[in-house]
Design a protein around this motif. Structure first.
Motif, PDB file in Angstrom:
ATOM      1  N   LEU A  53      26.741  -5.598  33.382  1.00 41.77           N
ATOM      2  CA  LEU A  53      26.628  -5.834  34.815  1.00 41.77           C
ATOM      3  C   LEU A  53      27.266  -4.676  35.574  1.00 41.77           C
ATOM      4  N   VAL A  59      23.226  -8.872  39.461  1.00 42.58           N
ATOM      5  CA  VAL A  59      23.769 -10.231  39.470  1.00 42.58           C
ATOM      6  C   VAL A  59      22.698 -11.268  39.124  1.00 42.58           C
ATOM      7  N   GLY A  62      22.123 -11.115  35.448  1.00 41.72           N
ATOM      8  CA  GLY A  62      23.305 -11.676  34.791  1.00 41.72           C
ATOM      9  C   GLY A  62      23.347 -13.186  34.905  1.00 41.72           C
ATOM     10  N   VAL A  98      31.696 -11.722  30.849  1.00 40.91           N
ATOM     11  CA  VAL A  98      30.581 -10.927  31.361  1.00 40.91           C
ATOM     12  C   VAL A  98      30.810  -9.464  30.990  1.00 40.91           C
ATOM     13  N   GLN A 107      31.720 -11.180  38.655  1.00 42.91           N
ATOM     14  CA  GLN A 107      31.559 -12.023  37.474  1.00 42.91           C
ATOM     15  C   GLN A 107      31.401 -13.493  37.867  1.00 42.91           C
ATOM     16  N   VAL A 110      27.796 -14.214  38.543  1.00 42.29           N
ATOM     17  CA  VAL A 110      27.036 -14.285  37.298  1.00 42.29           C
ATOM     18  C   VAL A 110      27.251 -15.660  36.657  1.00 42.29           C
TER      19      VAL A 110
END
Length: 154
Positions: A53, A59, A62, A98, A107, A110
């Motif tokens: 990422l 995003v 992810g 992540v 994160q 995600v």
């Protein structure tokens, strides 16, 4: 009333057959009515969803990878743990790892891919505590890995 499996199908998923562990661990353990599911990487029948990422993934990509992790977690609960999705009393906690570029700070967004799927499939039983971390690398180059803790009936 729509069952959790039917809700999962509305997301476009069937529970996959879990892959066997690739190292020295078991996929599911139980202590009383608490079950622990080992980390599940972002993978599907097509293979591992790889990437970092903030480098070669965004995003949305992810979040989709995290969603696959949640599907794989549910597959472990059913196929290895021996529980029906209806037996889940509560998703207690997710830990979301992540694979991230050092300058990537989303994160938590995600991780929403997994969280939103679990709530969508399990309703209020899918609401959980959560931690999300950026890491340098994950097994097999996976973009996301998630482990989970559940309370189950019986």
């Amino acid at each position: 009333m729509t069952s959790p499996i039917e809700k999962l199908r509305e997301y476009g998923y069937e529970l996959p057959a879990p892959r066997p562990p690739v190292a020295s661990y078991v996929p599911v353990t139980r202590a009383g009515n608490i079950i622990y599911v080992s980390g599940q990487i972002s993978s599907s029948e097509a293979g591992v969803i790889t990437g970092r990422l903030g480098d070669n993934m965004n995003v949305v990509q992810g979040g989709n990878a995290a969603e696959l992790c949640a599907v794989n977690i549910l597959a472990q609960v059913v196929h290895i743990g021996g529980f029906r999705l209806e037996d889940i009393k509560q998703v207690l906690k997710l830990t979301v790892l992540v694979a991230s570029d050092p300058e990537f700070f989303e994160q938590h967004l995600v991780a929403n891919g997994a969280s939103n799927l679990l709530v969508g499939v399990l309703g209020d039983k899918g609401k959980h505590a959560r931690a999300a971390f950026g890491v340098v690398a994950l097994p097999f180059g996976a973009a996301v890995e998630i482990d989970a803790v559940f309370e189950v009936e019986g």
